[in-house]
Write a protein that holds these residues in place. Structure first.
Motif, PDB file in Angstrom:
ATOM      1  N   MET B  27       0.808  -1.214   0.000  1.00  0.00           N
ATOM      2  CA  MET B  27       0.000   0.000   0.000  1.00  0.00           C
ATOM      3  C   MET B  27       0.844   1.267   0.000  1.00  0.00           C
ATOM      4  SD  MET B  27      -2.872  -1.405   2.689  1.00  0.00           S
ATOM      5  CE  MET B  27      -1.647  -2.182   3.740  1.00  0.00           C
ATOM      6  N   GLY B  28       2.165   1.100   0.088  1.00  0.00           N
ATOM      7  CA  GLY B  28       3.023   2.274   0.112  1.00  0.00           C
ATOM      8  C   GLY B  28       2.957   3.056   1.418  1.00  0.00           C
ATOM      9  N   HIS B  29       2.498   2.392   2.479  1.00  0.00           N
ATOM     10  CA  HIS B  29       2.379   3.084   3.767  1.00  0.00           C
ATOM     11  C   HIS B  29       3.751   3.400   4.347  1.00  0.00           C
ATOM     12  CE1 HIS B  29      -1.958   1.527   4.719  1.00  0.00           C
ATOM     13  NE2 HIS B  29      -1.904   2.379   3.716  1.00  0.00           N
ATOM     14  N   ASP B  30       3.865   4.578   4.945  1.00  0.00           N
ATOM     15  CA  ASP B  30       5.148   4.970   5.519  1.00  0.00           C
ATOM     16  C   ASP B  30       5.354   4.379   6.919  1.00  0.00           C
ATOM     17  OD1 ASP B  30       4.100   8.411   6.345  1.00  0.00           O
ATOM     18  OD2 ASP B  30       3.059   6.499   6.470  1.00  0.00           O
ATOM     19  N   LYS B  31       4.283   4.133   7.654  1.00  0.00           N
ATOM     20  CA  LYS B  31       4.415   3.663   9.025  1.00  0.00           C
ATOM     21  C   LYS B  31       4.075   2.176   9.127  1.00  0.00           C
ATOM     22  CE  LYS B  31       3.423   8.164  11.050  1.00  0.00           C
ATOM     23  NZ  LYS B  31       2.755   8.893  12.142  1.00  0.00           N
ATOM     24  N   MET B  32       4.908   1.454   9.886  1.00  0.00           N
ATOM     25  CA  MET B  32       4.655   0.022  10.115  1.00  0.00           C
ATOM     26  C   MET B  32       4.913  -0.321  11.571  1.00  0.00           C
ATOM     27  SD  MET B  32       6.008  -1.803   6.617  1.00  0.00           S
ATOM     28  CE  MET B  32       5.070  -3.318   6.936  1.00  0.00           C
ATOM     29  N   TYR B  33       4.241  -1.398  12.048  1.00  0.00           N
ATOM     30  CA  TYR B  33       4.247  -1.727  13.475  1.00  0.00           C
ATOM     31  C   TYR B  33       4.265  -3.245  13.660  1.00  0.00           C
ATOM     32  CZ  TYR B  33       1.885   2.812  13.101  1.00  0.00           C
ATOM     33  OH  TYR B  33       1.533   4.102  12.764  1.00  0.00           O
ATOM     34  N   TRP B  34       4.853  -3.683  14.778  1.00  0.00           N
ATOM     35  CA  TRP B  34       4.720  -5.055  15.244  1.00  0.00           C
ATOM     36  C   TRP B  34       4.081  -5.031  16.627  1.00  0.00           C
ATOM     37  CZ3 TRP B  34       5.078  -9.581  12.901  1.00  0.00           C
ATOM     38  CH2 TRP B  34       5.835  -9.693  11.727  1.00  0.00           C
ATOM     39  N   TYR B  35       3.025  -5.849  16.772  1.00  0.00           N
ATOM     40  CA  TYR B  35       2.365  -6.033  18.055  1.00  0.00           C
ATOM     41  C   TYR B  35       2.414  -7.523  18.420  1.00  0.00           C
ATOM     42  CZ  TYR B  35       0.196  -1.356  17.851  1.00  0.00           C
ATOM     43  OH  TYR B  35      -0.033  -0.004  17.816  1.00  0.00           O
ATOM     44  N   GLN B  36       2.494  -7.806  19.714  1.00  0.00           N
ATOM     45  CA  GLN B  36       2.412  -9.170  20.227  1.00  0.00           C
ATOM     46  C   GLN B  36       1.102  -9.329  20.959  1.00  0.00           C
ATOM     47  OE1 GLN B  36       5.760 -10.409  22.612  1.00  0.00           O
ATOM     48  NE2 GLN B  36       4.699 -12.197  23.412  1.00  0.00           N
ATOM     49  N   TYR B  89       1.950 -12.817  16.621  1.00  0.00           N
ATOM     50  CA  TYR B  89       2.630 -11.583  16.259  1.00  0.00           C
ATOM     51  C   TYR B  89       1.874 -10.954  15.086  1.00  0.00           C
ATOM     52  CZ  TYR B  89       6.241 -13.144  19.393  1.00  0.00           C
ATOM     53  OH  TYR B  89       6.906 -13.546  20.523  1.00  0.00           O
ATOM     54  N   LEU B  90       1.449  -9.715  15.302  1.00  0.00           N
ATOM     55  CA  LEU B  90       0.642  -9.002  14.315  1.00  0.00           C
ATOM     56  C   LEU B  90       1.419  -7.817  13.759  1.00  0.00           C
ATOM     57  CD1 LEU B  90      -2.714  -9.028  16.271  1.00  0.00           C
ATOM     58  CD2 LEU B  90      -2.339 -10.139  14.079  1.00  0.00           C
ATOM     59  N   CYS B  91       1.455  -7.729  12.452  1.00  0.00           N
ATOM     60  CA  CYS B  91       2.087  -6.613  11.768  1.00  0.00           C
ATOM     61  C   CYS B  91       0.998  -5.683  11.254  1.00  0.00           C
ATOM     62  CB  CYS B  91       2.933  -7.134  10.608  1.00  0.00           C
ATOM     63  SG  CYS B  91       3.790  -5.876   9.662  1.00  0.00           S
ATOM     64  N   ALA B  92       1.243  -4.391  11.288  1.00  0.00           N
ATOM     65  CA  ALA B  92       0.271  -3.417  10.802  1.00  0.00           C
ATOM     66  C   ALA B  92       1.002  -2.294  10.076  1.00  0.00           C
ATOM     67  CB  ALA B  92      -0.550  -2.841  11.962  1.00  0.00           C
ATOM     68  N   SER B  93       0.256  -1.598   9.240  1.00  0.00           N
ATOM     69  CA  SER B  93       0.792  -0.412   8.596  1.00  0.00           C
ATOM     70  C   SER B  93      -0.268   0.672   8.615  1.00  0.00           C
ATOM     71  CB  SER B  93       1.236  -0.713   7.164  1.00  0.00           C
ATOM     72  OG  SER B  93       0.116  -1.005   6.348  1.00  0.00           O
ATOM     73  N   SER B  94       0.161   1.914   8.443  1.00  0.00           N
ATOM     74  CA  SER B  94      -0.790   3.020   8.449  1.00  0.00           C
ATOM     75  C   SER B  94      -0.263   4.163   7.598  1.00  0.00           C
ATOM     76  CB  SER B  94      -1.053   3.515   9.875  1.00  0.00           C
ATOM     77  OG  SER B  94       0.078   4.167  10.406  1.00  0.00           O
ATOM     78  N   SER B  95      -1.185   4.952   7.134  1.00  0.00           N
ATOM     79  CA  SER B  95      -0.816   6.169   6.417  1.00  0.00           C
ATOM     80  C   SER B  95      -1.897   7.206   6.643  1.00  0.00           C
ATOM     81  CB  SER B  95      -0.657   5.890   4.925  1.00  0.00           C
ATOM     82  OG  SER B  95      -1.911   5.608   4.356  1.00  0.00           O
ATOM     83  N   LEU B  96      -1.544   8.445   6.342  1.00  0.00           N
ATOM     84  CA  LEU B  96      -2.481   9.542   6.554  1.00  0.00           C
ATOM     85  C   LEU B  96      -3.578   9.466   5.505  1.00  0.00           C
ATOM     86  CD1 LEU B  96      -2.742  11.940   8.490  1.00  0.00           C
ATOM     87  CD2 LEU B  96      -1.601  13.332   6.761  1.00  0.00           C
ATOM     88  N   GLN B  99      -8.987  12.014   5.224  1.00  0.00           N
ATOM     89  CA  GLN B  99      -9.722  12.660   6.308  1.00  0.00           C
ATOM     90  C   GLN B  99      -8.783  13.161   7.397  1.00  0.00           C
ATOM     91  OE1 GLN B  99     -10.757   9.420   5.204  1.00  0.00           O
ATOM     92  NE2 GLN B  99     -12.003  10.532   3.744  1.00  0.00           N
ATOM     93  N   GLY B 100      -7.476  12.991   7.222  1.00  0.00           N
ATOM     94  CA  GLY B 100      -6.513  13.560   8.162  1.00  0.00           C
ATOM     95  C   GLY B 100      -6.174  12.679   9.342  1.00  0.00           C
ATOM     96  N   HIS B 101      -6.463  11.374   9.264  1.00  0.00           N
ATOM     97  CA  HIS B 101      -6.079  10.491  10.359  1.00  0.00           C
ATOM     98  C   HIS B 101      -5.313   9.298   9.806  1.00  0.00           C
ATOM     99  CE1 HIS B 101      -9.843   8.507   9.007  1.00  0.00           C
ATOM    100  NE2 HIS B 101      -9.188   7.416   9.296  1.00  0.00           N
TER     101      HIS B 101
END
Lengths: 109, 115
Positions: B27-36, B89-96, B99-101
């Motif tokens: 998705m070209g997201h700039d932010k990525m995360y790992w959660y347990q 283990y869950l991986c996630a990504s996010s982008s703006l 709507q600004g969130h």
């Protein structure tokens, strides 16, 4: 410290019943999201709602930011609504979401 | 279709082994995360990244490492697996969003069992 508290921890409903899930948070928020985790572990984003009210079909959510709580309403529940509902909050700009412990919902036919 | 992929889906491994959990997003997201996450329990942040060559530690980071050499790829490495690492283990990504969130998208997870 920073806290996200959800209630109730567990909920059992008869199919067709309505329910309200609550999320309390300890500080002002930039971002609040509700997620549903299905029995297979997949997390699905339901709402982005740092304030105000939104509706999507049988689901709706309201956040009162000044009083630091959010509510998720499920109407006419179905067995497919079963799973764990998480509230997650971003307390300050540019920080990852902090998750509550979730509400485990079981809808029985 | 734009998505976020985690492999393997399930892994059983012996104590002391080094393992890498893969996470890629298209998705070209700039932010990525790992959660347990233990089954049905809350998610705990392990590591996150806000862009290439940028990584930060979360609450449970002391026994794992991550790298972000490419925007789409964010692998998690356990140098020496222990039974206490048994979890999802869950991986996630996010982008703006428009709507600004930042909207989060999660992968299907890797269920790790250390024996």
């Amino acid at each position: 410290g920073i806290q996200v508290e959800q209630s109730p921890p567990d909920l059992i409903l008869q199919e067709g019943a309505n329910s309200t899930l609550r999320c309390n948070f300890s500080d002002s928020v930039n971002n609040l999201q509700w997620f549903h985790q299905n029995p297979w572990g997949q997390l699905i984003n339901l709402f982005y709602i740092p304030s105000g009210t939104k509706q999507n079909g049988r689901l709706s959510a309201t956040t009162v930011a000044t009083e630091r709580y959010s509510l998720l309403y499920i109407s006419s529940s179905q067995t497919t609504d079963s799973g764990v509902y998480f509230c997650a909050v971003e307390f300050s700009g540019n920080t990852p979401l902090v998750f509550g412990k979730g509400t485990r919902l079981s809808v029985i036919a | 279709e734009a998505d976020i992929y985690q492999t393997p889906r399930y892994l059983v491994i012996g104590t002391g082994k080094k393992i890498t959990l893969e996470c890629s997003q298209t998705m070209g997201h700039d932010k990525m995360y790992w959660y347990q996450q233990d089954p049905g329990m809350e998610l705990h942040l392990i590591h996150y990244s806000y862009g290439v060559n940028s990584t930060e530690k979360g609450d449970l980071s002391s026994e794992s490492t991550v790298s972000r050499i490419r925007t789409e790829h964010f692998p998690l490495t356990l140098e020496s697996a222990r039974p206490s690492h048994t979890s999802q283990y869950l991986c996630a990504s996010s982008s703006l969003s428009g709507q600004g969130h930042y909207g989060y998208t999660f992968g299907s997870g890797t269920r790790l069992t250390v024996v």
